[in-house]
Motif scaffolding. Sequence first.
Motif, PDB file in Angstrom:
ATOM      1  N   ASP A  80      14.743   5.029  -0.441  1.00 21.35           N
ATOM      2  CA  ASP A  80      15.023   3.589  -0.443  1.00 21.35           C
ATOM      3  C   ASP A  80      14.372   2.851   0.729  1.00 21.35           C
ATOM      4  OD1 ASP A  80      16.554   4.835   1.450  1.00 21.35           O
ATOM      5  OD2 ASP A  80      18.431   3.870   0.876  1.00 21.35           O
ATOM      6  N   PRO A  81      13.041   2.940   0.852  1.00 21.49           N
ATOM      7  CA  PRO A  81      12.393   2.215   1.943  1.00 21.49           C
ATOM      8  C   PRO A  81      12.522   0.706   1.745  1.00 21.49           C
ATOM      9  CG  PRO A  81      10.744   2.994   0.412  1.00 21.49           C
ATOM     10  CD  PRO A  81      12.068   3.568  -0.041  1.00 21.49           C
ATOM     11  N   VAL A  82      12.618  -0.010   2.858  1.00 22.83           N
ATOM     12  CA  VAL A  82      12.678  -1.467   2.837  1.00 22.83           C
ATOM     13  C   VAL A  82      11.289  -2.039   3.134  1.00 22.83           C
ATOM     14  CG1 VAL A  82      13.729  -3.486   3.954  1.00 22.83           C
ATOM     15  CG2 VAL A  82      15.088  -1.433   3.551  1.00 22.83           C
ATOM     16  N   ILE A  83      10.567  -1.356   4.011  1.00 18.70           N
ATOM     17  CA  ILE A  83       9.203  -1.743   4.380  1.00 18.70           C
ATOM     18  C   ILE A  83       8.308  -0.525   4.184  1.00 18.70           C
ATOM     19  CG2 ILE A  83       7.682  -2.506   6.250  1.00 18.70           C
ATOM     20  CD1 ILE A  83      10.214  -3.691   7.616  1.00 18.70           C
ATOM     21  N   VAL A  84       7.185  -0.707   3.496  1.00 16.20           N
ATOM     22  CA  VAL A  84       6.178   0.348   3.409  1.00 16.20           C
ATOM     23  C   VAL A  84       4.860  -0.218   3.916  1.00 16.20           C
ATOM     24  CG1 VAL A  84       7.201   1.784   1.606  1.00 16.20           C
ATOM     25  CG2 VAL A  84       5.783  -0.138   0.962  1.00 16.20           C
ATOM     26  N   VAL A  85       4.097   0.643   4.575  1.00 18.38           N
ATOM     27  CA  VAL A  85       2.841   0.228   5.201  1.00 18.38           C
ATOM     28  C   VAL A  85       1.730   1.174   4.774  1.00 18.38           C
ATOM     29  CG1 VAL A  85       1.629  -0.160   7.384  1.00 18.38           C
ATOM     30  CG2 VAL A  85       4.102  -0.589   7.239  1.00 18.38           C
ATOM     31  N   GLU A  86       0.616   0.607   4.383  1.00 16.22           N
ATOM     32  CA  GLU A  86      -0.609   1.365   4.144  1.00 16.22           C
ATOM     33  C   GLU A  86      -1.701   0.768   5.027  1.00 16.22           C
ATOM     34  OE1 GLU A  86      -0.947   4.080   2.469  1.00 16.22           O
ATOM     35  OE2 GLU A  86       0.738   4.074   1.060  1.00 16.22           O
ATOM     36  N   VAL A  87      -2.387   1.627   5.782  1.00 17.03           N
ATOM     37  CA  VAL A  87      -3.543   1.203   6.570  1.00 17.03           C
ATOM     38  C   VAL A  87      -4.767   1.492   5.722  1.00 17.03           C
ATOM     39  CG1 VAL A  87      -4.855   1.554   8.702  1.00 17.03           C
ATOM     40  CG2 VAL A  87      -2.342   1.663   8.745  1.00 17.03           C
ATOM     41  N   GLN A  88      -5.554   0.456   5.479  1.00 15.92           N
ATOM     42  CA  GLN A  88      -6.712   0.611   4.596  1.00 15.92           C
ATOM     43  C   GLN A  88      -7.791   1.475   5.221  1.00 15.92           C
ATOM     44  OE1 GLN A  88      -8.220  -3.259   3.529  1.00 15.92           O
ATOM     45  NE2 GLN A  88      -6.979  -3.302   1.698  1.00 15.92           N
ATOM     46  N   SER A  89      -8.471   2.204   4.360  1.00 11.93           N
ATOM     47  CA  SER A  89      -9.685   2.906   4.742  1.00 11.93           C
ATOM     48  C   SER A  89     -10.715   2.563   3.671  1.00 11.93           C
ATOM     49  CB  SER A  89      -9.418   4.410   4.834  1.00 11.93           C
ATOM     50  OG  SER A  89      -8.978   4.908   3.601  1.00 11.93           O
ATOM     51  N   PRO A  90     -11.978   2.865   3.903  1.00  4.65           N
ATOM     52  CA  PRO A  90     -12.992   2.467   2.924  1.00  4.65           C
ATOM     53  C   PRO A  90     -12.698   2.915   1.495  1.00  4.65           C
ATOM     54  CG  PRO A  90     -14.054   3.207   4.927  1.00  4.65           C
ATOM     55  CD  PRO A  90     -12.580   3.491   5.096  1.00  4.65           C
ATOM     56  N   GLY A  91     -12.109   4.082   1.315  1.00  2.00           N
ATOM     57  CA  GLY A  91     -11.871   4.589  -0.024  1.00  2.00           C
ATOM     58  C   GLY A  91     -10.549   4.186  -0.653  1.00  2.00           C
ATOM     59  N   THR A  92      -9.674   3.465   0.095  1.00  2.00           N
ATOM     60  CA  THR A  92      -8.349   3.164  -0.444  1.00  2.00           C
ATOM     61  C   THR A  92      -8.075   1.697  -0.737  1.00  2.00           C
ATOM     62  OG1 THR A  92      -7.283   2.898   1.732  1.00  2.00           O
ATOM     63  CG2 THR A  92      -7.376   5.141   0.792  1.00  2.00           C
ATOM     64  N   ARG A  93      -9.025   0.824  -0.471  1.00  2.00           N
ATOM     65  CA  ARG A  93      -8.780  -0.617  -0.630  1.00  2.00           C
ATOM     66  C   ARG A  93      -8.231  -0.975  -2.014  1.00  2.00           C
ATOM     67  NH1 ARG A  93     -10.789  -2.488   3.917  1.00  2.00           N
ATOM     68  NH2 ARG A  93     -12.770  -1.800   4.715  1.00  2.00           N
ATOM     69  N   ALA A  94      -8.891  -0.547  -3.057  1.00  2.00           N
ATOM     70  CA  ALA A  94      -8.474  -0.914  -4.417  1.00  2.00           C
ATOM     71  C   ALA A  94      -7.129  -0.300  -4.773  1.00  2.00           C
ATOM     72  CB  ALA A  94      -9.539  -0.488  -5.425  1.00  2.00           C
ATOM     73  N   VAL A  95      -6.904   0.928  -4.371  1.00  2.00           N
ATOM     74  CA  VAL A  95      -5.635   1.600  -4.663  1.00  2.00           C
ATOM     75  C   VAL A  95      -4.490   0.925  -3.916  1.00  2.00           C
ATOM     76  CG1 VAL A  95      -4.360   3.776  -4.429  1.00  2.00           C
ATOM     77  CG2 VAL A  95      -6.729   3.806  -5.196  1.00  2.00           C
ATOM     78  N   ASP A  96      -4.704   0.620  -2.632  1.00  2.00           N
ATOM     79  CA  ASP A  96      -3.653  -0.015  -1.816  1.00  2.00           C
ATOM     80  C   ASP A  96      -3.260  -1.386  -2.346  1.00  2.00           C
ATOM     81  OD1 ASP A  96      -3.702   2.187  -0.124  1.00  2.00           O
ATOM     82  OD2 ASP A  96      -4.897   1.201   1.420  1.00  2.00           O
ATOM     83  N   SER A  97      -4.249  -2.166  -2.786  1.00  2.00           N
ATOM     84  CA  SER A  97      -3.957  -3.533  -3.218  1.00  2.00           C
ATOM     85  C   SER A  97      -3.681  -3.657  -4.719  1.00  2.00           C
ATOM     86  CB  SER A  97      -5.105  -4.474  -2.834  1.00  2.00           C
ATOM     87  OG  SER A  97      -6.301  -4.061  -3.460  1.00  2.00           O
ATOM     88  N   GLY A  98      -3.822  -2.577  -5.447  1.00  2.00           N
ATOM     89  CA  GLY A  98      -3.560  -2.608  -6.882  1.00  2.00           C
ATOM     90  C   GLY A  98      -2.423  -1.692  -7.271  1.00  2.00           C
ATOM     91  N   LEU A  99      -2.746  -0.433  -7.488  1.00  2.00           N
ATOM     92  CA  LEU A  99      -1.774   0.563  -7.940  1.00  2.00           C
ATOM     93  C   LEU A  99      -0.559   0.655  -7.015  1.00  2.00           C
ATOM     94  CD1 LEU A  99      -1.156   3.043  -9.870  1.00  2.00           C
ATOM     95  CD2 LEU A  99      -2.200   4.418  -8.061  1.00  2.00           C
TER      96      LEU A  99
END
Length: 191
Positions: free
Chosen positions: A102-121
């Motif tokens: 039950d996280p309230v805040i989740v954080v992803e730090v972008q890297s060149p290969g994760t931009r689309a996954v982080d902002s989409g899926l």
Amino acid sequence: MVAQPRSRMTVDEFLAWAEGQPGRFELVDGEVFAMSPERVRHAEVKAATYLALRSALKQAGSACYALPDGISVRVDRDTVFEPDALVYCGMRADPDATEITDPVIVVEVQSPGTRAVDSGLKLTRYFGLESVIHYLIVDPVKRLVIHHRRAQGGLIETRIATRETLDLTPPGLRLPVPELFADLAPADDGA
């Protein structure tokens, strides 16, 4: 992400399998994906983000806890992510737990290969969890945070912050964005 040559798995099967594997993995729709090696910039911003969240929790006197990467978040029966940092509230998690439900805040730090996954899926799947109020995508190259927040009526509000202090209410945290990038080399270093 690169798919691993394994049969499809549920999250429970994946968590049992992953515990004995070298490296880090995520499970998406039953398929195992290896996580790429990190760049120093990514690791520095990830650490700074976790420490800033932890400090903000202490300053707020919150009954919430920050955790760095390494902890899993199950988003459905066949998908589990490992965010770069998270905050959960309530009872302290079992010290032997490998996932936070039950996280309230989740954080992803972008890297060149994760931009689309982080902002989409991941955006879609994280907000599929009722507990998630804030999803932060931290861009260490552009030195900004894309803050997605659950709003009234099931809407997701988005803002981009570079020099501001983000209000992460609930749980009542103030996260100074410049702190996340304070230890990076100057921006004109070719990043």
